[in-house]
Design an enzyme around this catalytic site. Sequence first.
Site, mmCIF file in Angstrom:
data_model
loop_
_atom_site.group_PDB
_atom_site.id
_atom_site.type_symbol
_atom_site.label_atom_id
_atom_site.label_comp_id
_atom_site.label_asym_id
_atom_site.label_seq_id
_atom_site.Cartn_x
_atom_site.Cartn_y
_atom_site.Cartn_z
ATOM 1 N N SER A 127 17.659 20.384 28.364
ATOM 2 C CA SER A 127 18.466 20.606 29.566
ATOM 3 C C SER A 127 18.550 22.090 29.872
ATOM 4 O O SER A 127 18.531 22.926 28.956
ATOM 5 C CB SER A 127 19.863 20.057 29.295
ATOM 6 N N TYR A 152 27.814 19.165 23.555
ATOM 7 C CA TYR A 152 26.635 18.540 24.179
ATOM 8 C C TYR A 152 25.495 19.553 24.287
ATOM 9 O O TYR A 152 24.361 19.300 23.855
ATOM 10 C CB TYR A 152 27.007 18.005 25.572
ATOM 11 N N LYS A 156 21.626 19.977 22.378
ATOM 12 C CA LYS A 156 20.319 20.181 23.030
ATOM 13 C C LYS A 156 19.597 21.358 22.371
ATOM 14 O O LYS A 156 18.394 21.294 22.076
ATOM 15 C CB LYS A 156 20.494 20.422 24.530
#
Length: 342
Positions: A127, A152, A156
């Site tokens: 991302s 989160y 990644k």
Amino acid sequence: MEKQCVLVTGGAGYIGSHTAVELIAAGYDVVIADDLSNSDLRAVEGVRRITGVEVPFEQVDCCDREALGRLFRQYRFDSVIHFAASKAVGESVHEPLKYYRNNLTSFLNVVELMRATGRPNIVFSSSCTVYGEADAQPVTERTPRKPATSPYGNTKQMCEDVLRDAVAAYEGLRGIALRYFNPIGAHPSALIGEQPQGMPQNLVPYVTQTAAGIRECLSIFGDDYPTPDGSNIRDYIDVTDLARAHVAAIRRMCGGARRADYEVFNIGTGRGVSVLELVRRFEQVNGVKVNHRIVGRREGDIVAIWADPTLANEVLGWRAERTLDQTLASAWAWQKHLCGME
Ligand code: UD1
């Protein structure tokens, strides 16, 4: 030549289902694995209807090493695209352990099993969140990553590092991390699309639900940012364009061309669009009204980010093709399909 087989974990999800369609269209065999924790079998049905292929579906939690191992014994995968992960930024702040366990364990299991079975090709869903608030726009793959601002985002970054280190250490393993910008829209057939459970956290599903009368009013999180109209800027990428980027990544790894063992690509349009601009275009393109009001900033939002997609253009031979208007029309067509409004 025998068909290559691709395991799509999280293939019943939003990006995974669109990618399964594009892989099948490109001539790959696909197996969808999903635990259905945040997705729906209707997406698999949609993939089957669009492609006319009875694509195999296996209900598997990738954190369950035994179950995943059985899957690897049942099929002979040449490649895996790993989508299966939790993705709500806000929730990850309140439940970090869930995010670390889920997103890291599942990816470690996938990489270990690929290595153990001698399967080389791994594509990881990364991302643009890994760039954080970058010093300059647009961001290239050489733009330094900033410390993650949410668990989160941290997962990644950590999974990118896991893949980089694994391919450096283990002969024959190859990896590509695709850094998605903001995926929106739906398949032109309106048979698959984004299906948020409960209150949408992302902009476009909130916009479409407001236009459909499911939500009363869209809150726009801030109009006092240092941008031309004061709202945040993002790079909104059509989900079918994004799906094709995965096919290009798989082709690169399966094909004969010499390539580095681990590569990273930005997958965006190269164009920054403000929140206010997006809402206005949605209204114009679809001839509908989206009630909205300006509220305070959302914690953790960055001011602006958009991609320099040159590397993906040149190396993967991929570029975004659909216009923002086409994509916003597809998002509305999908919402109408969900509401039975056609
Ligand atoms: C972020 C991450 C992205 C990640 C995604 C997962 C960044 C830059 N992006 O996307 O990598 O995959 O979360 O969910 O870190 N907005 C409103 N009202 C709403 C909803 C959103 O005004 O009701 C605004 C937000 O303030 C933001 C824009 O719309 O400026 C896009 O928001 P959203 O769709 O949630 O995506 P990001 O936060 O950009």
